[in-house]
Design an enzyme around this catalytic site. Structure first.
Site, PDB file in Angstrom:
ATOM      1  N   GLY A  72      11.206   4.585   1.191  1.00 56.84           N
ATOM      2  CA  GLY A  72      12.276   5.581   1.168  1.00 56.84           C
ATOM      3  C   GLY A  72      11.713   6.996   1.077  1.00 56.84           C
ATOM      4  O   GLY A  72      12.086   7.887   1.861  1.00 56.84           O
TER       5      GLY A  72
ATOM      6  N   SER B 299      -0.663  -1.094  18.311  1.00 54.73           N
ATOM      7  CA  SER B 299      -1.390  -0.519  19.454  1.00 54.73           C
ATOM      8  C   SER B 299      -0.821  -0.965  20.809  1.00 54.73           C
ATOM      9  O   SER B 299      -1.185  -0.426  21.850  1.00 54.73           O
ATOM     10  CB  SER B 299      -2.867  -0.908  19.372  1.00 54.73           C
ATOM     11  OG  SER B 299      -2.955  -2.323  19.384  1.00 54.73           O
TER      12      SER B 299
ATOM     13  N   ARG C 288      -5.174   8.955   9.512  1.00 52.77           N
ATOM     14  CA  ARG C 288      -5.370   9.577   8.186  1.00 52.77           C
ATOM     15  C   ARG C 288      -5.147   8.554   7.078  1.00 52.77           C
ATOM     16  O   ARG C 288      -4.460   7.571   7.276  1.00 52.77           O
ATOM     17  CB  ARG C 288      -4.352  10.718   8.012  1.00 52.77           C
ATOM     18  CG  ARG C 288      -4.486  11.775   9.078  1.00 52.77           C
ATOM     19  CD  ARG C 288      -3.353  12.768   8.989  1.00 52.77           C
ATOM     20  NE  ARG C 288      -3.491  13.806   9.998  1.00 52.77           N
ATOM     21  CZ  ARG C 288      -2.573  14.700  10.277  1.00 52.77           C
ATOM     22  NH1 ARG C 288      -1.424  14.697   9.631  1.00 52.77           N
ATOM     23  NH2 ARG C 288      -2.783  15.609  11.211  1.00 52.77           N
TER      24      ARG C 288
ATOM     25  N   GLY D  75       4.893   2.941   9.993  1.00 48.07           N
ATOM     26  CA  GLY D  75       6.239   2.455  10.318  1.00 48.07           C
ATOM     27  C   GLY D  75       7.314   3.377   9.757  1.00 48.07           C
ATOM     28  O   GLY D  75       8.325   3.639  10.420  1.00 48.07           O
ATOM     29  N   ASP D  76       7.105   3.870   8.551  1.00 49.70           N
ATOM     30  CA  ASP D  76       8.095   4.762   7.928  1.00 49.70           C
ATOM     31  C   ASP D  76       8.198   6.064   8.714  1.00 49.70           C
ATOM     32  O   ASP D  76       9.290   6.594   8.942  1.00 49.70           O
ATOM     33  CB  ASP D  76       7.693   5.080   6.479  1.00 49.70           C
ATOM     34  CG  ASP D  76       7.425   3.822   5.665  1.00 49.70           C
ATOM     35  OD1 ASP D  76       8.020   2.774   5.989  1.00 49.70           O
ATOM     36  OD2 ASP D  76       6.602   3.892   4.731  1.00 49.70           O
TER      37      ASP D  76
ATOM     38  N   GLU E  13      13.352  -2.120  -0.193  1.00 50.47           N
ATOM     39  CA  GLU E  13      12.619  -2.070  -1.461  1.00 50.47           C
ATOM     40  C   GLU E  13      13.552  -1.689  -2.613  1.00 50.47           C
ATOM     41  O   GLU E  13      13.082  -1.295  -3.680  1.00 50.47           O
ATOM     42  CB  GLU E  13      11.435  -1.096  -1.348  1.00 50.47           C
ATOM     43  CG  GLU E  13      10.364  -1.635  -0.407  1.00 50.47           C
ATOM     44  CD  GLU E  13       9.132  -0.760  -0.309  1.00 50.47           C
ATOM     45  OE1 GLU E  13       8.072  -1.277   0.068  1.00 50.47           O
ATOM     46  OE2 GLU E  13       9.224   0.463  -0.602  1.00 50.47           O
TER      47      GLU E  13
ATOM     48  N   GLY F 154       6.160   4.669  -1.017  1.00 51.95           N
ATOM     49  CA  GLY F 154       7.503   4.096  -1.089  1.00 51.95           C
ATOM     50  C   GLY F 154       8.165   4.358   0.247  1.00 51.95           C
ATOM     51  O   GLY F 154       8.133   5.481   0.750  1.00 51.95           O
TER      52      GLY F 154
ATOM     53  N   ASN G  70       7.481   4.998  -4.545  1.00 52.77           N
ATOM     54  CA  ASN G  70       6.381   4.249  -5.156  1.00 52.77           C
ATOM     55  C   ASN G  70       5.152   5.114  -5.331  1.00 52.77           C
ATOM     56  O   ASN G  70       4.926   6.053  -4.554  1.00 52.77           O
ATOM     57  CB  ASN G  70       5.943   3.060  -4.269  1.00 52.77           C
ATOM     58  CG  ASN G  70       6.995   1.984  -4.153  1.00 52.77           C
ATOM     59  OD1 ASN G  70       7.830   1.825  -5.033  1.00 52.77           O
ATOM     60  ND2 ASN G  70       6.964   1.246  -3.055  1.00 52.77           N
TER      61      ASN G  70
ATOM     62  N   ASN H  18       8.776  -4.366  12.819  1.00 44.99           N
ATOM     63  CA  ASN H  18       7.494  -4.572  13.485  1.00 44.99           C
ATOM     64  C   ASN H  18       7.442  -6.017  13.999  1.00 44.99           C
ATOM     65  O   ASN H  18       8.402  -6.781  13.854  1.00 44.99           O
ATOM     66  CB  ASN H  18       6.313  -4.217  12.563  1.00 44.99           C
ATOM     67  CG  ASN H  18       6.212  -5.131  11.363  1.00 44.99           C
ATOM     68  OD1 ASN H  18       6.746  -6.244  11.364  1.00 44.99           O
ATOM     69  ND2 ASN H  18       5.527  -4.673  10.328  1.00 44.99           N
TER      70      ASN H  18
HETATM   71  O1  RIB Z   1       5.430   1.471   4.297  1.00 45.27           O
HETATM   72  C1  RIB Z   1       4.401   1.918   3.465  1.00 45.27           C
HETATM   73  C2  RIB Z   1       4.855   1.904   2.048  1.00 45.27           C
HETATM   74  O2  RIB Z   1       5.168   0.576   1.683  1.00 45.27           O
HETATM   75  C3  RIB Z   1       3.830   2.355   1.048  1.00 45.27           C
HETATM   76  O3  RIB Z   1       3.863   3.732   0.810  1.00 45.27           O
HETATM   77  C4  RIB Z   1       4.146   1.525  -0.181  1.00 45.27           C
HETATM   78  O4  RIB Z   1       4.637   2.250  -1.252  1.00 45.27           O
HETATM   79  C5  RIB Z   1       5.172   0.488   0.277  1.00 45.27           C
HETATM   80  O5  RIB Z   1       6.431   0.829  -0.114  1.00 45.27           O
END
Ligand code: RIB
Length: 303
Positions: free
Chosen positions: A40, A220, A285, A251-252, A138, A38, A10, A182
């Protein structure tokens, strides 16, 4: 080890506000930025930054537009092996993100080209064999569920973050090796509200109905996890490494950091500590992809 991410790319349009507007209200924003994102793509980039010893692959789709070219260019430069197709019929996926000054975010995702990630377009040879496959929600759910189901036959470990949560009942999910959610997602899947670590412990056995190892991240408050056959859940406190400015991508990065360490043969406790430090850096950040740390930054933070 070969680690494959099948998921979204994304372009993130990020507006920072003091407080998000109510319906019918207009507010002045504080800042606007664009970022690569995104779930992924963020995971693939994080894996590539955090685990030089593993071979990272990304399967996905972008539109035939400037956003798609930018995203694929930067992931290629980062060393991700790209199985990303350009589709003419859709634009690259976008995420419109509102970030409050507390760092809390709200994300609206437009799938665009991500909806073309199907098993018809991408045959098995694009992602099998792999030692690990990471999936989120997604791209079409049928694709994700089909890959998770097939992974058993290929002895591939699946790591699934079902975000955003689909309407499908949790009982219909194929069995994954790891499910990572989460607190909001845990409640949506199990019906158990998860305002605290103690409540999260109660959600774990319910999540284990559809996976071998369940992980619930609590921002947290830290992270809890449990494996099938183990009686006691694990707990890792959050690692604070500065002021929280934007939680997007935390989370990613957590998921990717955990997976990179699993692939290196680390214990769950070691994986969780490393992942907590990685996401602890990300939240200090702005942006998703742009805030993902390098491996050595995490090692330094853990000293
Ligand atoms: O998890 C964060 C992401 O969720 C963002 O980068 C956004 O693109 C959505 O996919």
């Amino acid at each position: 080890m070969k680690i494959t991410v099948v998921g979204s790319l994304n372009y993130d349009l990020v507006t920072t506000v003091g407080t998000v507007p109510q319906g019918g209200e207009t507010v002045q924003a504080i800042d606007f930025e664009t970022h690569h994102g995104g779930k992924g793509a963020n995971e693939a980039l994080a894996l590539s930054r955090l685990s030089k010893e593993h071979d990272i692959h990304l399967v996905g789709c972008v539109g035939n537009d400037v956003f798609g070219k930018e995203l694929t260019g930067s992931l290629t430069s980062a060393g991700v092996n790209m199985h990303v197709q350009t589709v003419d019929e859709s634009r690259t996926g976008t995420a419109t993100i509102l970030v409050e000054q507390s760092g809390e975010n709200r994300i609206m995702v437009y799938a665009g080209a991500n909806q073309h990630v199907t098993t018809e377009r991408f045959p098995e040879s694009e992602y099998f064999p792999s030692d690990f496959i990471l999936l989120q929600n997604e791209i079409p759910l049928e694709t994700t569920f089909s890959i998770i189901s097939q992974s058993r036959n290929h002895k591939t470990a699946t790591v699934f973050n079902p975000s955003p949560i689909p309407k499908t009942s949790f009982a219909e999910y194929p069995f994954s090796d790891y499910i990572v959610v989460n607190e909001t997602e845990a409640e949506a899947l199990t019906g158990v509200p998860v305002p605290s670590v103690e409540e999260a412990y109660k959600a774990l056995p319910l999540l284990l109905k559809q996976c071998s190892c369940a992980v619930v991240t609590l921002g947290s408050k830290g992270v809890v996890w449990m494996k099938q056959g183990e009686e006691k859940p694990g707990f890792q406190p959050a690692i604070s490494l500065g002021k929280v400015v934007d939680t997007t991508g935390a989370g990613d990065t957590f998921l990717a950091a955990m997976c990179s360490q699993l692939a290196s043969g680390r214990s769950m406790s070691e994986c969780m500590r490393f992942a907590a430090a990685a996401s602890g850096i990300v939240v200090t950040r702005r942006g998703a992809a742009s805030s993902i740390p390098e491996h050595d930054e995490i090692i330094a933070a853990l000293k």
